[in-house]
Scaffold this active site. Structure first.
Site, PDB file in Angstrom:
ATOM      1  N   CYS A   1       3.058  -6.830   9.569  1.00  0.00           N
ATOM      2  CA  CYS A   1       2.755  -5.761   8.613  1.00  0.00           C
ATOM      3  C   CYS A   1       4.111  -5.303   8.117  1.00  0.00           C
ATOM      4  O   CYS A   1       5.034  -5.098   8.921  1.00  0.00           O
ATOM      5  CB  CYS A   1       2.028  -4.605   9.302  1.00  0.00           C
ATOM      6  SG  CYS A   1       1.873  -3.126   8.271  1.00  0.00           S
ATOM      7  N   THR A   2       4.233  -5.150   6.820  1.00  0.00           N
ATOM      8  CA  THR A   2       5.567  -4.855   6.272  1.00  0.00           C
ATOM      9  C   THR A   2       6.022  -3.420   6.578  1.00  0.00           C
ATOM     10  O   THR A   2       7.174  -3.080   6.316  1.00  0.00           O
ATOM     11  CB  THR A   2       5.607  -5.124   4.754  1.00  0.00           C
ATOM     12  OG1 THR A   2       4.542  -4.383   4.139  1.00  0.00           O
ATOM     13  CG2 THR A   2       5.460  -6.596   4.466  1.00  0.00           C
TER      14      THR A   2
ATOM     15  N   SER B   1       0.825  -1.210   0.000  1.00  0.00           N
ATOM     16  CA  SER B   1       0.000   0.000   0.000  1.00  0.00           C
ATOM     17  C   SER B   1       0.864   1.267   0.000  1.00  0.00           C
ATOM     18  O   SER B   1       0.357   2.350  -0.271  1.00  0.00           O
ATOM     19  CB  SER B   1      -0.895   0.002   1.234  1.00  0.00           C
ATOM     20  OG  SER B   1      -0.098  -0.057   2.397  1.00  0.00           O
TER      21      SER B   1
ATOM     22  N   CYS C   1       2.662  -7.197   1.386  1.00  0.00           N
ATOM     23  CA  CYS C   1       1.660  -6.547   2.227  1.00  0.00           C
ATOM     24  C   CYS C   1       0.870  -7.650   2.921  1.00  0.00           C
ATOM     25  O   CYS C   1       0.201  -8.448   2.249  1.00  0.00           O
ATOM     26  CB  CYS C   1       0.753  -5.703   1.330  1.00  0.00           C
ATOM     27  SG  CYS C   1      -0.671  -5.017   2.171  1.00  0.00           S
ATOM     28  N   ASN C   2       0.970  -7.706   4.233  1.00  0.00           N
ATOM     29  CA  ASN C   2       0.247  -8.752   4.976  1.00  0.00           C
ATOM     30  C   ASN C   2      -1.257  -8.614   4.796  1.00  0.00           C
ATOM     31  O   ASN C   2      -1.982  -9.607   4.727  1.00  0.00           O
ATOM     32  CB  ASN C   2       0.559  -8.641   6.471  1.00  0.00           C
ATOM     33  CG  ASN C   2       1.960  -9.096   6.804  1.00  0.00           C
ATOM     34  OD1 ASN C   2       2.162 -10.204   7.273  1.00  0.00           O
ATOM     35  ND2 ASN C   2       2.947  -8.241   6.576  1.00  0.00           N
ATOM     36  N   THR C   3      -1.714  -7.378   4.728  1.00  0.00           N
ATOM     37  CA  THR C   3      -3.150  -7.132   4.619  1.00  0.00           C
ATOM     38  C   THR C   3      -3.683  -7.726   3.307  1.00  0.00           C
ATOM     39  O   THR C   3      -4.687  -8.440   3.290  1.00  0.00           O
ATOM     40  CB  THR C   3      -3.418  -5.613   4.676  1.00  0.00           C
ATOM     41  OG1 THR C   3      -2.779  -5.094   5.839  1.00  0.00           O
ATOM     42  CG2 THR C   3      -4.892  -5.313   4.720  1.00  0.00           C
TER      43      THR C   3
ATOM     44  N   GLY D   1      -5.122  -1.429   5.694  1.00  0.00           N
ATOM     45  CA  GLY D   1      -5.526  -2.228   6.860  1.00  0.00           C
ATOM     46  C   GLY D   1      -6.802  -1.816   7.547  1.00  0.00           C
ATOM     47  O   GLY D   1      -7.340  -2.565   8.367  1.00  0.00           O
TER      48      GLY D   1
END
Ligand code: DGL
Length: 267
Positions: free
Chosen positions: A187-188, A12, A74-76, A44
């Site tokens: 979260c990156t 993002s 991106c973990n989200t 997020g």
């Protein structure tokens, strides 16, 4: 698949640079296209439907280049859009959640694993599933940290920043109370805060989902026989909002001027 093809990396905003940085360190010969969807950050706090739409647009942009791999940095997006991306795009897709979960599940000694992540990632329960899959006796304690991405995007990631420290203390307190011995930065964006986090969570093993992802990519490319081993890779950066703002903060984080221009594109 072309050895010289690009590794497409998206997030993002600035966060995915924590993945790109490790990829560049580990695989200096690789060609990388980075896209930060800064017009829509943060992801997020958005709905899964919205995050999936953003992720599809991000990959459609990256696909203009000849890609040999896609990294969801991106973990989200990995937690809610991965399946959609796998169904829609015929590309080898690498993410952050599986590699970080494997590391955490293996490294914990007392079984108490903390996850700091965005609201969307925590609600998806993606970390719980992935960790319990590897270590069914683990206890996963998650906390949504919606204030951290805006702090990082605004360059407030120094360990001495009093506001950042206060916010981190509040998020860490319930996890430390649970006796976690391992903490996943899910979260990156958060590895930019790792010095501050390590300072406040002494004795806890901190796992960066970004680093874990970069190593998983390295292994995956090696297994597929797709590593580019000669020369210096080309790195290009694109964002969907102000390029100058991104460039300034990226420099703060990368420690030097990011090689090449940052382009602004509409996705
Ligand atoms: N860095 C991303 C992640 O890993 C997205 C954060 C956000 O945009 O909220 O979750």
């Amino acid at each position: 698949m072309n050895h010289d093809g690009f590794i497409g990396v998206f997030d993002s905003g600035l966060g995915g640079l924590t993945v790109a940085k490790t990829i560049i360190e580990e695989l200096p010969a690789e060609n990388i296209i980075y896209f930060g969807d800064t017009a829509h950050v943060p992801y997020g706090t958005k709905s899964p439907k919205q995050i999936r739409e953003f992720a599809i647009n991000d990959v459609n942009f990256l696909r203009r280049f000849d890609l040999k791999a896609l990294v969801i940095a991106c973990n989200t997006a990995d937690s809610v859009a991965r399946q959609t991306l796998e169904e829609k795009f015929d590309l080898p897709i690498y993410g952050v959640i599986q590699p970080a979960s494997k590391r955490a599940a293996k490294l914990t000694v007392n079984g108490n694993i903390g996850i700091m992540a965005t609201r969307a990632t925590v609600s998806s329960q993606a970390y719980n599933r992935a960790i319990l899959n590897v270590n069914p006796s683990a206890h996963v304690h998650s906390i949504a940290c919606p204030l951290l991405v805006p702090l990082v995007e605004n360059g407030r990631f120094s360990k001495d920043d009093p506001v950042t420290r206060l916010v981190l203390q509040e998020y860490l307190a319930p996890l430390l109370e649970k006796g976690i011995d391992t903490l996943v930065l899910g979260c990156t964006h958060y590895p930019l805060l790792s010095e501050a986090i390590e300072d406040l969570a002494k004795g806890v093993r901190v796992i960066s989902s970004s680093e874990a992802a970069a190593f998983a990519l390295k292994n995956g490319l090696a297994k597929a026989g797709l590593l580019r081993s000669n020369g210096i890779g080309v790195h290009r950066y694109y964002v969907s909002d102000d390029a100058e703002h991104f460039k300034e903060n990226a420099m703060l984080f990368m420690g030097n001027e990011i090689a090449g221009e940052v382009g602004q594109v509409n996705v």
